[in-house]
Enzyme design. Structure first.
Site, PDB file in Angstrom:
ATOM      1  N   ASN A  27       0.866  -1.179   0.000  1.00 12.73           N
ATOM      2  CA  ASN A  27       0.000   0.000   0.000  1.00 12.73           C
ATOM      3  C   ASN A  27       0.903   1.230   0.000  1.00 12.73           C
ATOM      4  O   ASN A  27       1.490   1.571   1.017  1.00 12.73           O
ATOM      5  CB  ASN A  27      -0.901  -0.030   1.254  1.00 12.73           C
ATOM      6  CG  ASN A  27      -1.733   1.233   1.391  1.00 12.73           C
ATOM      7  OD1 ASN A  27      -1.789   2.063   0.466  1.00 12.73           O
ATOM      8  ND2 ASN A  27      -2.383   1.388   2.537  1.00 12.73           N
ATOM      9  N   TRP A  28       0.992   1.873  -1.151  1.00 10.10           N
ATOM     10  CA  TRP A  28       1.907   3.012  -1.277  1.00 10.10           C
ATOM     11  C   TRP A  28       1.335   4.289  -0.681  1.00 10.10           C
ATOM     12  O   TRP A  28       2.027   5.302  -0.609  1.00 10.10           O
ATOM     13  CB  TRP A  28       2.279   3.218  -2.759  1.00 10.10           C
ATOM     14  CG  TRP A  28       3.055   2.079  -3.350  1.00 10.10           C
ATOM     15  CD1 TRP A  28       3.633   1.039  -2.658  1.00 10.10           C
ATOM     16  CD2 TRP A  28       3.352   1.841  -4.730  1.00 10.10           C
ATOM     17  NE1 TRP A  28       4.265   0.183  -3.529  1.00 10.10           N
ATOM     18  CE2 TRP A  28       4.106   0.655  -4.808  1.00 10.10           C
ATOM     19  CE3 TRP A  28       3.051   2.522  -5.920  1.00 10.10           C
ATOM     20  CZ2 TRP A  28       4.565   0.133  -6.024  1.00 10.10           C
ATOM     21  CZ3 TRP A  28       3.504   2.017  -7.127  1.00 10.10           C
ATOM     22  CH2 TRP A  28       4.258   0.827  -7.180  1.00 10.10           C
ATOM     23  N   LYS A  29       0.085   4.237  -0.277  1.00  4.56           N
ATOM     24  CA  LYS A  29      -0.579   5.411   0.321  1.00  4.56           C
ATOM     25  C   LYS A  29      -0.386   6.622  -0.589  1.00  4.56           C
ATOM     26  O   LYS A  29      -0.323   6.473  -1.799  1.00  4.56           O
ATOM     27  CB  LYS A  29      -0.079   5.627   1.751  1.00  4.56           C
ATOM     28  CG  LYS A  29      -0.220   4.341   2.589  1.00  4.56           C
ATOM     29  CD  LYS A  29      -0.041   4.543   4.061  1.00  4.56           C
ATOM     30  CE  LYS A  29      -0.221   3.211   4.781  1.00  4.56           C
ATOM     31  NZ  LYS A  29      -0.157   3.324   6.234  1.00  4.56           N
ATOM     32  N   HIS A  38      -9.665   1.084   5.117  1.00  4.16           N
ATOM     33  CA  HIS A  38      -8.362   1.274   5.775  1.00  4.16           C
ATOM     34  C   HIS A  38      -8.548   2.227   6.956  1.00  4.16           C
ATOM     35  O   HIS A  38      -9.335   3.166   6.883  1.00  4.16           O
ATOM     36  CB  HIS A  38      -7.355   1.837   4.772  1.00  4.16           C
ATOM     37  CG  HIS A  38      -5.952   1.821   5.299  1.00  4.16           C
ATOM     38  ND1 HIS A  38      -5.494   2.764   6.197  1.00  4.16           N
ATOM     39  CD2 HIS A  38      -4.927   0.962   5.086  1.00  4.16           C
ATOM     40  CE1 HIS A  38      -4.232   2.477   6.505  1.00  4.16           C
ATOM     41  NE2 HIS A  38      -3.864   1.392   5.845  1.00  4.16           N
ATOM     42  N   GLU A  63      -6.899   4.631   8.000  1.00  3.09           N
ATOM     43  CA  GLU A  63      -6.691   6.053   7.692  1.00  3.09           C
ATOM     44  C   GLU A  63      -7.956   6.644   7.072  1.00  3.09           C
ATOM     45  O   GLU A  63      -8.286   7.808   7.298  1.00  3.09           O
ATOM     46  CB  GLU A  63      -5.475   6.218   6.771  1.00  3.09           C
ATOM     47  CG  GLU A  63      -4.183   6.006   7.561  1.00  3.09           C
ATOM     48  CD  GLU A  63      -3.020   5.448   6.772  1.00  3.09           C
ATOM     49  OE1 GLU A  63      -3.025   5.502   5.533  1.00  3.09           O
ATOM     50  OE2 GLU A  63      -2.085   4.926   7.421  1.00  3.09           O
ATOM     51  N   GLU A 119      -5.183  -4.823  10.677  1.00  3.19           N
ATOM     52  CA  GLU A 119      -4.177  -3.771  10.833  1.00  3.19           C
ATOM     53  C   GLU A 119      -4.433  -3.013  12.132  1.00  3.19           C
ATOM     54  O   GLU A 119      -5.234  -2.067  12.149  1.00  3.19           O
ATOM     55  CB  GLU A 119      -4.247  -2.792   9.659  1.00  3.19           C
ATOM     56  CG  GLU A 119      -3.916  -3.402   8.320  1.00  3.19           C
ATOM     57  CD  GLU A 119      -3.339  -2.378   7.345  1.00  3.19           C
ATOM     58  OE1 GLU A 119      -2.244  -2.629   6.832  1.00  3.19           O
ATOM     59  OE2 GLU A 119      -3.960  -1.323   7.129  1.00  3.19           O
ATOM     60  N   GLY A 165       2.741   2.448  10.797  1.00  3.65           N
ATOM     61  CA  GLY A 165       3.671   3.559  10.657  1.00  3.65           C
ATOM     62  C   GLY A 165       4.443   3.891  11.924  1.00  3.65           C
ATOM     63  O   GLY A 165       5.081   4.937  12.010  1.00  3.65           O
ATOM     64  N   SER A 178       3.625  -1.973  10.290  1.00  2.00           N
ATOM     65  CA  SER A 178       5.083  -2.012  10.470  1.00  2.00           C
ATOM     66  C   SER A 178       5.705  -3.359  10.104  1.00  2.00           C
ATOM     67  O   SER A 178       6.657  -3.801  10.751  1.00  2.00           O
ATOM     68  CB  SER A 178       5.459  -1.624  11.906  1.00  2.00           C
ATOM     69  OG  SER A 178       5.062  -0.297  12.173  1.00  2.00           O
ATOM     70  N   GLY A 210       2.991  -1.111   4.305  1.00  2.00           N
ATOM     71  CA  GLY A 210       3.004   0.313   3.993  1.00  2.00           C
ATOM     72  C   GLY A 210       4.421   0.777   3.701  1.00  2.00           C
ATOM     73  O   GLY A 210       4.944   0.582   2.604  1.00  2.00           O
ATOM     74  N   GLY A 211       5.054   1.376   4.707  1.00  3.43           N
ATOM     75  CA  GLY A 211       6.384   1.980   4.538  1.00  3.43           C
ATOM     76  C   GLY A 211       7.394   1.111   3.816  1.00  3.43           C
ATOM     77  O   GLY A 211       8.058   1.575   2.873  1.00  3.43           O
TER      78      GLY A 211
HETATM   79  P1  13P Z   1       3.115   0.482   7.669  1.00  4.69           P
HETATM   80  O1  13P Z   1       3.644  -0.785   7.089  1.00  4.69           O
HETATM   81  O2  13P Z   1       3.833   1.713   7.174  1.00  4.69           O
HETATM   82  O3  13P Z   1       3.011   0.427   9.157  1.00  4.69           O
HETATM   83  O4  13P Z   1       1.622   0.665   7.111  1.00  4.69           O
HETATM   84  C1  13P Z   1       0.727  -0.388   7.223  1.00  4.69           C
HETATM   85  C2  13P Z   1      -0.497  -0.055   6.460  1.00  4.69           C
HETATM   86  O5  13P Z   1      -1.254   0.809   6.826  1.00  4.69           O
HETATM   87  C3  13P Z   1      -0.742  -0.795   5.221  1.00  4.69           C
HETATM   88  O6  13P Z   1      -2.025  -0.578   4.745  1.00  4.69           O
END
Ligand code: 13P
Length: 252
Positions: free
Chosen positions: A11-13, A96, A98, A168, A174, A213, A234-235
């Site tokens: 997920n590149w956000k 998600h 967020e 999640e 993050g 993470s 994510g990251g």
């Molecule tokens: P991180 O891997 O950056 O913690 O993000 C997880 C995430 O929200 C994937 O959708």
């Protein structure tokens, strides 16, 4: 015997530019030696056409980070399920944390988006998870069950036939503080249980991803757990080497 093929999804956000995304994807494509797991990437929506083209004749799947619940019409700024399907998406992230936190997506909205996704022949990746405060109050099980049950009640178990569920925990996203394999497995087993009670076939085959993470360091122990069928990253998915390392760990 395990029959579920692992999925590692990036997920590149809201990250990247035309140039950096090309570079990231080329890095993934160059170094990608066939691992046993499935890989998918979720770029920002404007980059879907470019990424779709770069992924042609590869085995990497494509997904959207969000869709609107409506089919079409006067919804300025929104994008429908059929639109992202036309640009090669097979998956969509739904609910998600967020989106729930910053864009006020309620369980009802999440359910509507889930339905819209399924109606367009796309595979929803339904995200659930508790906040730190909820965990500290001992509400993890209740919150996750509720988030899941709302979509089950609104959409029906049949709509989960092609779905994926991502656990999640909000506190792990993050923060560099992944849930421990045991913490994650506890919730994954609970989710599997809820799904099995609804439909044993779907419950058995549905893939449950862990997100929060995930890193090359934390991945292998997570993947060793019975009910962890991959990761939503994510990251670490913004770094080709890290993302591929995680997918290789999932392939073994
Ligand atoms: P991180 O891997 O950056 O913690 O993000 C997880 C995430 O929200 C994937 O959708």
């Amino acid at each position: 015997m395990r029959i579920r093929r692992k999925l590692v999804a990036g997920n590149w956000k809201m990250n990247g530019s035309r140039a950096s995304i090309k570079q990231l994807l080329n890095g993934i494509l160059d170094q990608n030696t066939e691992s046993g797991c499935e890989i998918a990437v979720f770029p920002p929506v404007v980059f879907l056409p470019m990424v779709q083209e770069m992924l042609l004749s590869t085995r990497i799947g494509l997904g959207a980070q969000n869709i609107d619940s409506h089919v079409q019409g006067a919804f300025t700024g929104e994008v429908s399920a059929s639109m992202v399907a036309e640009f090669g998406c097979t998956y969509v992230l739904i609910g998600h944390s967020e989106r729930r936190a910053y864009y006020a997506e309620t369980d009802d909205i999440v359910s509507e988006k889930f339905s819209a996704c399924v109606a367009s022949g796309l595979r929803p990746v339904l995200c659930v998870g508790e906040t730190l405060e909820q965990r500290q109050k001992g509400l993890t099980e209740e919150i996750v069950k509720h988030q899941l049950q709302m979509v089950l009640d609104n959409c029906g178990i049949g709509t989960f036939a092609e779905a994926i569920i991502a656990y999640e925990p909000v506190w792990a996203i993050g923060t560099g503080m992944s849930a421990s394999p045991r913490q994650a497995e506890e919730v994954h087993a609970l989710i599997r249980d809820v799904m099995m009670q609804e439909d044993s076939g779907i419950g058995q085959q549905i893939r449950l991803l862990y997100g929060g993470s995930v890193s090359p360091e934390s991945a292998s122990k997570l993947f060793a757990e019975e009910n962890i069928d991959g990761a939503l990253v994510g990251g670490a998915s913004l770094n080709a080497a890290d993302f591929l390392k995680i997918s290789q760990l999932a392939g073994h």
